[in-house]
Design a protein around this motif. Structure first.
Motif, PDB file in Angstrom:
ATOM      1  N   THR A   1      55.294  33.798  47.317  1.00 55.80           N
ATOM      2  CA  THR A   1      55.542  32.906  48.458  1.00 55.80           C
ATOM      3  C   THR A   1      54.322  32.139  48.950  1.00 55.80           C
ATOM      4  OG1 THR A   1      55.084  34.658  50.093  1.00 55.80           O
ATOM      5  CG2 THR A   1      57.353  34.467  49.281  1.00 55.80           C
ATOM      6  N   ASN A   2      53.125  32.613  48.601  1.00 55.05           N
ATOM      7  CA  ASN A   2      51.924  32.074  49.246  1.00 55.05           C
ATOM      8  C   ASN A   2      50.736  32.140  48.282  1.00 55.05           C
ATOM      9  OD1 ASN A   2      50.619  31.038  51.548  1.00 55.05           O
ATOM     10  ND2 ASN A   2      49.871  33.062  52.121  1.00 55.05           N
ATOM     11  N   ARG A   3      50.998  31.838  47.018  1.00 55.17           N
ATOM     12  CA  ARG A   3      50.027  32.161  45.970  1.00 55.17           C
ATOM     13  C   ARG A   3      48.684  31.459  46.152  1.00 55.17           C
ATOM     14  NH1 ARG A   3      49.699  31.374  39.661  1.00 55.17           N
ATOM     15  NH2 ARG A   3      50.722  29.392  40.056  1.00 55.17           N
ATOM     16  N   SER A   4      48.698  30.186  46.438  1.00 54.73           N
ATOM     17  CA  SER A   4      47.445  29.438  46.532  1.00 54.73           C
ATOM     18  C   SER A   4      46.536  29.976  47.637  1.00 54.73           C
ATOM     19  CB  SER A   4      47.721  27.953  46.768  1.00 54.73           C
ATOM     20  OG  SER A   4      46.527  27.213  46.812  1.00 54.73           O
ATOM     21  N   ALA A   5      47.110  30.230  48.812  1.00 53.40           N
ATOM     22  CA  ALA A   5      46.314  30.774  49.913  1.00 53.40           C
ATOM     23  C   ALA A   5      45.851  32.194  49.611  1.00 53.40           C
ATOM     24  CB  ALA A   5      47.128  30.748  51.205  1.00 53.40           C
ATOM     25  N   PHE A   6      46.716  32.988  49.006  1.00 50.88           N
ATOM     26  CA  PHE A   6      46.376  34.363  48.644  1.00 50.88           C
ATOM     27  C   PHE A   6      45.218  34.381  47.650  1.00 50.88           C
ATOM     28  CE2 PHE A   6      47.627  38.316  46.140  1.00 50.88           C
ATOM     29  CZ  PHE A   6      47.148  39.205  47.092  1.00 50.88           C
ATOM     30  N   TYR A   7      45.229  33.422  46.728  1.00 52.38           N
ATOM     31  CA  TYR A   7      44.191  33.359  45.712  1.00 52.38           C
ATOM     32  C   TYR A   7      42.869  32.799  46.250  1.00 52.38           C
ATOM     33  CZ  TYR A   7      47.485  34.604  41.982  1.00 52.38           C
ATOM     34  OH  TYR A   7      48.389  35.259  41.183  1.00 52.38           O
ATOM     35  N   ARG A   8      42.849  32.364  47.475  1.00 51.80           N
ATOM     36  CA  ARG A   8      41.584  32.105  48.163  1.00 51.80           C
ATOM     37  C   ARG A   8      41.144  33.351  48.936  1.00 51.80           C
ATOM     38  NH1 ARG A   8      37.819  27.974  47.756  1.00 51.80           N
ATOM     39  NH2 ARG A   8      37.261  28.592  49.878  1.00 51.80           N
ATOM     40  N   ALA A   9      42.096  34.021  49.563  1.00 53.82           N
ATOM     41  CA  ALA A   9      41.761  35.162  50.420  1.00 53.82           C
ATOM     42  C   ALA A   9      41.167  36.329  49.624  1.00 53.82           C
ATOM     43  CB  ALA A   9      43.006  35.623  51.171  1.00 53.82           C
ATOM     44  N   VAL A  10      41.674  36.553  48.423  1.00 51.69           N
ATOM     45  CA  VAL A  10      41.193  37.704  47.640  1.00 51.69           C
ATOM     46  C   VAL A  10      39.713  37.560  47.265  1.00 51.69           C
ATOM     47  CG1 VAL A  10      41.479  39.001  45.496  1.00 51.69           C
ATOM     48  CG2 VAL A  10      43.490  38.335  46.809  1.00 51.69           C
ATOM     49  N   PRO A  11      39.292  36.428  46.664  1.00 43.92           N
ATOM     50  CA  PRO A  11      37.870  36.308  46.335  1.00 43.92           C
ATOM     51  C   PRO A  11      36.974  36.086  47.544  1.00 43.92           C
ATOM     52  CG  PRO A  11      39.020  34.284  45.745  1.00 43.92           C
ATOM     53  CD  PRO A  11      40.076  35.294  46.119  1.00 43.92           C
ATOM     54  N   GLU A  12      37.505  35.483  48.600  1.00 49.03           N
ATOM     55  CA  GLU A  12      36.703  35.311  49.816  1.00 49.03           C
ATOM     56  C   GLU A  12      36.383  36.650  50.462  1.00 49.03           C
ATOM     57  OE1 GLU A  12      39.026  32.798  52.311  1.00 49.03           O
ATOM     58  OE2 GLU A  12      38.242  30.936  51.454  1.00 49.03           O
ATOM     59  N   GLY A  13      37.245  37.636  50.235  1.00 47.34           N
ATOM     60  CA  GLY A  13      37.089  38.930  50.890  1.00 47.34           C
ATOM     61  C   GLY A  13      36.734  40.063  49.958  1.00 47.34           C
ATOM     62  N   PRO A  14      37.706  40.922  49.603  1.00 45.55           N
ATOM     63  CA  PRO A  14      37.374  42.197  48.968  1.00 45.55           C
ATOM     64  C   PRO A  14      36.937  42.127  47.513  1.00 45.55           C
ATOM     65  CG  PRO A  14      39.761  41.963  49.157  1.00 45.55           C
ATOM     66  CD  PRO A  14      39.151  40.830  49.931  1.00 45.55           C
ATOM     67  N   PHE A  15      37.360  41.125  46.743  1.00 47.29           N
ATOM     68  CA  PHE A  15      37.109  41.143  45.304  1.00 47.29           C
ATOM     69  C   PHE A  15      35.616  41.195  44.988  1.00 47.29           C
ATOM     70  CE2 PHE A  15      37.039  39.808  40.897  1.00 47.29           C
ATOM     71  CZ  PHE A  15      38.224  40.292  40.382  1.00 47.29           C
TER      72      PHE A  15
END
Length: 274
Positions: free
Chosen positions: A150-164
């Motif tokens: 439902t929100n892939r593009s935003a999710f794929y920014r949040a993951v590397p910006e944060g915990p990854f």
């Protein structure tokens, strides 16, 4: 582009550079062979033949609807190895790619392989079960799937910006190029492959696979891994592997092949030459 077609008709993209003993790299979810740039260039410069493919549904490989499970991942890796006639290969897998390597060696045998390395890898089992109480609750992975759908593009920014990469830790400066490159790789792939891949990396039990592998395997894991928590992954895999060697990295994040490439590359080289 160099590609092969698997037995079930899927086109798989791969890179094959250099000569010498082959090192085969298997990438993490939801990325591509490009995530190994720092390793490919380093080991190419050390005189090795470096090979990396895009998993089915990821990167430049075909975005098919089916086959997004560890058996197919392992079979696709085997198809690349056999097509290139690789022998005496060292297999290196990061995160989901570590599971792919383990399943490949257990399923297809070790005849063409010499050693393996698992970096921040998902084995033995990520999801919490009665037999694996230290795992992450299934709700964590259900949330991943919801975000992918439902929100892939935003999710794929949040993951590397944060915990990854640990950019959410105090005192760690985010690197925009690294974050954007993660997003770029993720968005190249197919949503269906990534959605199904969450189940593949989180719910596959690799316990029996690990016990079958007789090759020397270096298990590399950071103790500040927020994606694949250290305690339920690296140490347990090293114990299950007959020739497992655990190397723990204090404070290193999940994406340590990128954030700490100099350390990871040097340790890999030492292991391969040993």
């Amino acid at each position: 582009m160099p590609t092969i077609t698997t037995s079930d008709g899927v086109e798989i993209y791969y890179k094959d550079w250099g000569s010498g003993q082959p090192i085969v790299f298997s990438h993490g979810w939801p990325l591509s062979a490009d995530d190994w740039d720092a390793q490919l260039m380093f080991f190419l410069g050390q005189g090795y033949r470096v090979v990396a493919h895009d998993r089915r549904g990821h990167g430049r490989s075909e975005q098919v609807a089916d086959g997004h499970d560890m058996d197919h991942y392992a079979d696709d890796l085997a198809a690349v190895v056999e097509h290139l006639d690789l022998r005496d290969a060292v297999h290196v897998g990061h995160s989901t790619g570590g599971g792919e390597v383990v399943r490949y060696l257990a399923r297809h045998g070790e005849e063409r392989a010499a050693k393996a390395a698992l970096i921040a890898a998902v084995p033995p089992l990520m999801v919490q079960t009665e037999a694996n109480p230290g795992g992450l609750p299934k709700s964590v992975f259900d949330h991943f799937q919801t975000q992918v759908a439902t929100n892939r593009s935003a999710f794929y920014r949040a993951v590397p910006e944060g915990p990854f990469y640990g950019f959410n830790r105090e005192g760690v400066e985010p690197v925009e190029g690294v974050i954007a490159n993660w997003w770029r790789q993720g968005m190249m792939g197919g949503a269906k492959a990534h959605y199904d891949g969450v189940v593949a990396f989180s719910q596959t039990d690799f316990t029996e696979d690990l016990e079958k592998i007789s090759l020397p395997v270096l298990v590399m894991h950071g103790d500040d891994d927020q994606i694949v928590p250290y305690a339920d992954a690296g140490p347990l895999s090293a114990e299950l592997l007959p020739k497992g060697i655990l190397k723990t990295y204090k404070g290193f994040p999940h994406g340590m092949p990128t954030t700490h490439a100099d350390v990871i590359n040097a340790d890999l080289l030492e292991f391969i030459r040993s």
